[in-house]
Structure formats: C-alpha cells, structure tokens
Design a protein around this motif. Structure first.
Motif, PDB file in Angstrom:
ATOM      1  N   TYR A  79     -61.337  35.124  34.623  1.00 36.48           N
ATOM      2  CA  TYR A  79     -60.249  34.220  35.309  1.00 36.48           C
ATOM      3  C   TYR A  79     -61.193  33.710  36.646  1.00 36.48           C
ATOM      4  N   THR A  80     -61.067  32.568  36.917  1.00 38.48           N
ATOM      5  CA  THR A  80     -61.739  31.916  37.998  1.00 38.48           C
ATOM      6  C   THR A  80     -60.900  31.865  39.154  1.00 38.48           C
ATOM      7  N   SER A  81     -59.809  32.153  39.013  1.00 41.06           N
ATOM      8  CA  SER A  81     -58.500  32.445  40.367  1.00 41.06           C
ATOM      9  C   SER A  81     -57.799  33.642  40.022  1.00 41.06           C
ATOM     10  N   GLU A  82     -57.894  34.247  41.274  1.00 46.48           N
ATOM     11  CA  GLU A  82     -57.124  35.466  41.406  1.00 46.48           C
ATOM     12  C   GLU A  82     -55.519  35.198  41.110  1.00 46.48           C
ATOM     13  N   ALA A  83     -55.128  34.081  41.462  1.00 44.75           N
ATOM     14  CA  ALA A  83     -53.729  33.676  41.578  1.00 44.75           C
ATOM     15  C   ALA A  83     -53.236  33.383  40.087  1.00 44.75           C
ATOM     16  N   ALA A  84     -54.112  32.781  39.413  1.00 43.46           N
ATOM     17  CA  ALA A  84     -53.856  32.428  37.808  1.00 43.46           C
ATOM     18  C   ALA A  84     -53.855  33.744  37.100  1.00 43.46           C
ATOM     19  N   PHE A  85     -54.775  34.640  37.629  1.00 41.76           N
ATOM     20  CA  PHE A  85     -54.772  35.916  36.715  1.00 41.76           C
ATOM     21  C   PHE A  85     -53.489  36.745  37.058  1.00 41.76           C
ATOM     22  N   SER A  86     -53.141  36.785  38.362  1.00 40.38           N
ATOM     23  CA  SER A  86     -51.654  37.393  38.630  1.00 40.38           C
ATOM     24  C   SER A  86     -50.766  36.742  38.212  1.00 40.38           C
ATOM     25  N   ARG A  87     -50.782  35.530  37.990  1.00 33.95           N
ATOM     26  CA  ARG A  87     -49.475  34.649  37.426  1.00 33.95           C
ATOM     27  C   ARG A  87     -49.469  35.216  35.691  1.00 33.95           C
ATOM     28  N   ALA A  88     -50.593  35.126  35.237  1.00 39.26           N
ATOM     29  CA  ALA A  88     -50.459  35.451  33.853  1.00 39.26           C
ATOM     30  C   ALA A  88     -50.364  36.908  33.645  1.00 39.26           C
ATOM     31  N   PHE A  89     -50.713  37.724  34.162  1.00 39.67           N
ATOM     32  CA  PHE A  89     -50.469  39.327  34.310  1.00 39.67           C
ATOM     33  C   PHE A  89     -48.896  39.584  34.438  1.00 39.67           C
ATOM     34  N   LYS A  90     -48.350  38.688  35.479  1.00 41.21           N
ATOM     35  CA  LYS A  90     -47.026  39.132  35.639  1.00 41.21           C
ATOM     36  C   LYS A  90     -46.130  38.509  34.563  1.00 41.21           C
ATOM     37  N   ASN A  91     -46.335  37.376  34.041  1.00 44.28           N
ATOM     38  CA  ASN A  91     -45.788  36.781  32.773  1.00 44.28           C
ATOM     39  C   ASN A  91     -45.921  37.900  31.619  1.00 44.28           C
ATOM     40  N   ARG A  92     -47.000  38.494  31.548  1.00 44.33           N
ATOM     41  CA  ARG A  92     -47.384  39.386  30.445  1.00 44.33           C
ATOM     42  C   ARG A  92     -46.266  40.810  30.679  1.00 44.33           C
ATOM     43  N   TYR A  93     -46.478  41.517  31.759  1.00 44.33           N
ATOM     44  CA  TYR A  93     -46.083  42.824  32.097  1.00 44.33           C
ATOM     45  C   TYR A  93     -44.893  42.783  33.129  1.00 44.33           C
ATOM     46  N   GLY A  94     -44.418  41.706  33.576  1.00 44.60           N
ATOM     47  CA  GLY A  94     -43.157  41.686  34.404  1.00 44.60           C
ATOM     48  C   GLY A  94     -43.456  42.044  35.936  1.00 44.60           C
ATOM     49  N   THR A  95     -44.610  42.432  36.180  1.00 44.97           N
ATOM     50  CA  THR A  95     -45.046  42.605  37.701  1.00 44.97           C
ATOM     51  C   THR A  95     -46.489  42.324  37.934  1.00 44.97           C
ATOM     52  N   PRO A  96     -46.757  42.001  39.149  1.00 38.79           N
ATOM     53  CA  PRO A  96     -48.155  41.642  39.697  1.00 38.79           C
ATOM     54  C   PRO A  96     -49.040  42.757  39.220  1.00 38.79           C
ATOM     55  N   PRO A  97     -50.329  42.455  39.157  1.00 42.01           N
ATOM     56  CA  PRO A  97     -51.300  43.564  38.861  1.00 42.01           C
ATOM     57  C   PRO A  97     -51.523  44.725  39.801  1.00 42.01           C
ATOM     58  N   ALA A  98     -51.357  44.281  41.037  1.00 42.76           N
ATOM     59  CA  ALA A  98     -51.477  45.292  41.988  1.00 42.76           C
ATOM     60  C   ALA A  98     -50.252  46.226  42.029  1.00 42.76           C
ATOM     61  N   HIS A  99     -48.993  45.910  41.996  1.00 43.00           N
ATOM     62  CA  HIS A  99     -47.948  46.762  41.705  1.00 43.00           C
ATOM     63  C   HIS A  99     -48.069  47.522  40.415  1.00 43.00           C
ATOM     64  N   TRP A 100     -48.499  46.791  39.326  1.00 42.59           N
ATOM     65  CA  TRP A 100     -48.811  47.457  37.764  1.00 42.59           C
ATOM     66  C   TRP A 100     -49.735  48.839  38.335  1.00 42.59           C
ATOM     67  N   ARG A 101     -50.845  48.631  39.066  1.00 42.56           N
ATOM     68  CA  ARG A 101     -51.621  49.640  39.102  1.00 42.56           C
ATOM     69  C   ARG A 101     -50.865  50.925  40.098  1.00 42.56           C
ATOM     70  N   ARG A 102     -50.321  50.369  41.124  1.00 40.30           N
ATOM     71  CA  ARG A 102     -49.466  51.248  42.019  1.00 40.30           C
ATOM     72  C   ARG A 102     -48.661  52.203  41.246  1.00 40.30           C
ATOM     73  N   ASP A 103     -47.726  51.482  40.347  1.00 36.96           N
ATOM     74  CA  ASP A 103     -46.760  52.174  39.540  1.00 36.96           C
ATOM     75  C   ASP A 103     -47.259  53.138  38.666  1.00 36.96           C
ATOM     76  N   LEU A 104     -48.351  52.810  38.050  1.00 39.54           N
ATOM     77  CA  LEU A 104     -49.036  53.568  37.024  1.00 39.54           C
ATOM     78  C   LEU A 104     -49.562  55.124  37.876  1.00 39.54           C
ATOM     79  N   ARG A 105     -50.155  54.749  39.039  1.00 38.42           N
ATOM     80  CA  ARG A 105     -50.701  55.913  39.740  1.00 38.42           C
ATOM     81  C   ARG A 105     -49.464  57.033  40.341  1.00 38.42           C
ATOM     82  N   THR A 106     -48.286  56.339  40.505  1.00 37.57           N
ATOM     83  CA  THR A 106     -47.422  57.318  41.126  1.00 37.57           C
ATOM     84  C   THR A 106     -46.481  57.843  40.283  1.00 37.57           C
ATOM     85  N   HIS A 107     -46.738  57.868  38.767  1.00 36.10           N
ATOM     86  CA  HIS A 107     -45.985  58.282  37.767  1.00 36.10           C
ATOM     87  C   HIS A 107     -46.782  59.181  37.090  1.00 36.10           C
TER      88      HIS A 107
END
Length: 326
Positions: free
Chosen positions: A298-326
C-alpha cells in the motif's frame, strides 16, 4: 449422550512448519507452496486423536477446531452448523472439516426409529458406529482468507480416491500410537494428523468436482504461476497484464480462467493476500502501521487502514492491541 473414547494425549506439542525449506520456496524457479502458506498463516497443527464407539443413539458436537473423521464401522450422519442438509457417511469414508465449522455427528436414524416403536426397523438399522476423530488446532482462524475459502466439509468416499490408500496407512499408524503409546507419541500423532490434512486437501483440489478456490487454482498449470507470483511478492503492484504474461495467456483469457479456477478476480485475490500478510506483520513484529502498509504494497497508510477495517471490522492498530491484550 456421552461417547466412550480413548484420548491420546491431553496436550499435544505444536507442529512447527519451517519458514523456508530445502524446496527453495523463495527461488524464482520453484512454484510457491500455497498449502504450506496456509498452514503457516493460520498456525494450524495436529492436536489429538479420539476413538469413538457410542451407543446406537447419539449426537456429538464439535466446534472451534478443524476435525477429521475416519469411519471404521457402521454409518454416521453429519450436520454442519444450522444447515438443514445431512451428509451420510459409512465405513471407509474419510471426512475433513478444515475450517473448524460447528458440526454434529450422530446416528443415522435406525436407532431412533426403533425407539419410537417401529420394531421392524431395527433389523434394517446399520451396525454400531465406530470412528476415529482427529482434531487440529487453528491458531488464528480469522487471519487468512486461505482457510476461510476452503469448503466447510470435504468427503472422500471409500474406493473413490487413490489418496485413500495412503490415508489408510496413516490411520493404522495413529492406531498404533493410541494402542501402544510411547515416548514421542504426542509429536507422532500431531505429525501424522498434519500429513493427513495435507493429503486430503491435495486429493480434493486435484479432483474434477473441486469448486473454484485458491487451492484448485494452484493445481492449474497456468493459473498456478500467477498465484505463485502474487504470494511470493504481494507488495508488488501487480497488473492483470503482468500476471497474464506469467501464465502465457492473453489478458482476457487469463482473467476469465483465473475467475473460473480461483472464484474471484485477480485484484480481489491480491488484496486478500496483502491483508493476510499484514496480519502476520502486525502480530509477529513491532513495525509501525505505516511500515506494515508499505511492506504489503500500500502506498498510503490511510488506504491500508480503510481496507483493513473493511475486512476485519477494526483499524490495524486496534487489531494489534486487542490481539496482545487477550
């Protein structure tokens, strides 16, 4: 109703799949091993083996684990989740549920008919069911479209596949480890289950009735080259023209063949592979979201974050945080 079972063992050592092997997966002359990519991305490994010999009337539920059923005697009825369709399997059949879908294994109904007073049905009922059930740990079932796009259930019928001969050898090896456990039995069981999982998927993908899927595409002598290129370099800005050249096809012929074999257009498949790669980096490294986005194309972090959220329902930073707190 509880089933009589023999379990070996309670805890199984996770099977390690090497990142790079002597096959040269990173070499240009070697095709990308997509099945190994699946096993790595979802962290799938053989778990344990159980022998079931329940009473005539029974229903046993399975959920959250990949499951394998070797039917040794009698017949079984298989129901997946809330679907009304019932699959009937009998002696010699092998059943794989690779995604870990919730399912129920029960008697075929002969015992139920007898219980309701239809005495004559008892003579027509199949013999007592007996089967082996192997389970697979799925370390990250949400991280890969490869696992999610596999069919819910794969059934190899007795006498219908050459792969069953090799699976019978594996079944006997499992029985030996169950009946005479020794040092190393836990790892032996895990390794054998891994091999069975791979062999069943190979047999299914090579069959004429395989539905459009990445694995069926990998077995296609032309489309397989495009899949190899995508998985080898998901960060590359692949165009349909480039992929078509890799397959020695015209653009239109390639696009049609890719859709027919894989079940989705090349651009959609590439996007899924990139997001799978992103989840691995978010989980296994401390790279910033911006660098993860760059590393997966991805050439844009914003574009990546949108695509990631569309796929997983949460932004990548939140996804990582939730994964490490469980």
């Amino acid at each position: 109703m509880p089933a009589e079972s023999l379990v070996l063992p309670q805890e199984i050592t996770e099977t390690a799949v090497p990142e790079e092997a002597a096959l040269g997966l990173d070499g240009e002359s070697q095709s990308h091993d997509l099945l190994s990519a699946l096993l790595r991305s979802v962290r799938l490994s053989g778990d344990r083996i159980v022998a079931y010999a329940p009473p005539r009337i029974f229903s046993i539920g399975f959920a959250g684990v990949g499951s394998l059923h070797f039917v040794e005697e009698g017949g079984l009825a298989l129901r997946i989740g809330g679907h009304p369709r019932v699959e009937h399997v009998s002696r010699g059949d092998v059943v794989l549920l690779p995604r870990g879908d919730r399912h129920y294994v029960s008697d075929t109904g002969g015992g139920t008919r007898a219980a309701t007073g239809a005495d004559s049905a008892e003579s027509d009922a199949p013999g007592p069911a007996r089967w082996l059930c192997g389970t697979f740990t799925i370390g990250d079932p949400q991280a890969s479209h490869l696992l999610g796009s596999l069919p819910a259930v794969i059934i190899l019928r007795a006498g219908g596949s050459p792969a069953l001969e090799g699976l019978e050898v594996a079944r006997r090896m499992l029985l030996i480890e169950m009946e005479s456990p020794s040092q190393g039995s836990a790892v032996m069981v895990a390794r054998i289950l891994d091999l069975i999982f791979i062999q069943i998927l190979r047999a299914w993908a090579a069959g004429s009735d395989a539905e459009p899927n990445w694995l069926a595409g990998a077995f296609d002598p032309q489309i397989g080259a495009a899949l190899s290129a995508i998985h080898r370099s998901p960060d590359h800005d692949w165009t349909v023209e480039e992929l078509a050249r890799a397959c020695n096809l015209s653009r239109s012929a390639f696009a049609a063949r890719f859709l027919a074999r894989v079940g989705k257009p090349p651009a959609t498949y590439l996007a899924h592979v990139r997001l799978d790669a992103a989840t691995n980096l978010l989980r296994d490294t401390s790279l910033s979201v911006a660098l993860v986005a760059k590393n997966v194309g991805y050439t844009s972090e914003a574009a990546f974050s949108r695509a990631f959220k569309n796929r997983y329902g949460t932004p990548p930073a939140h996804w990582r945080r939730d994964l490490r707190t469980h």
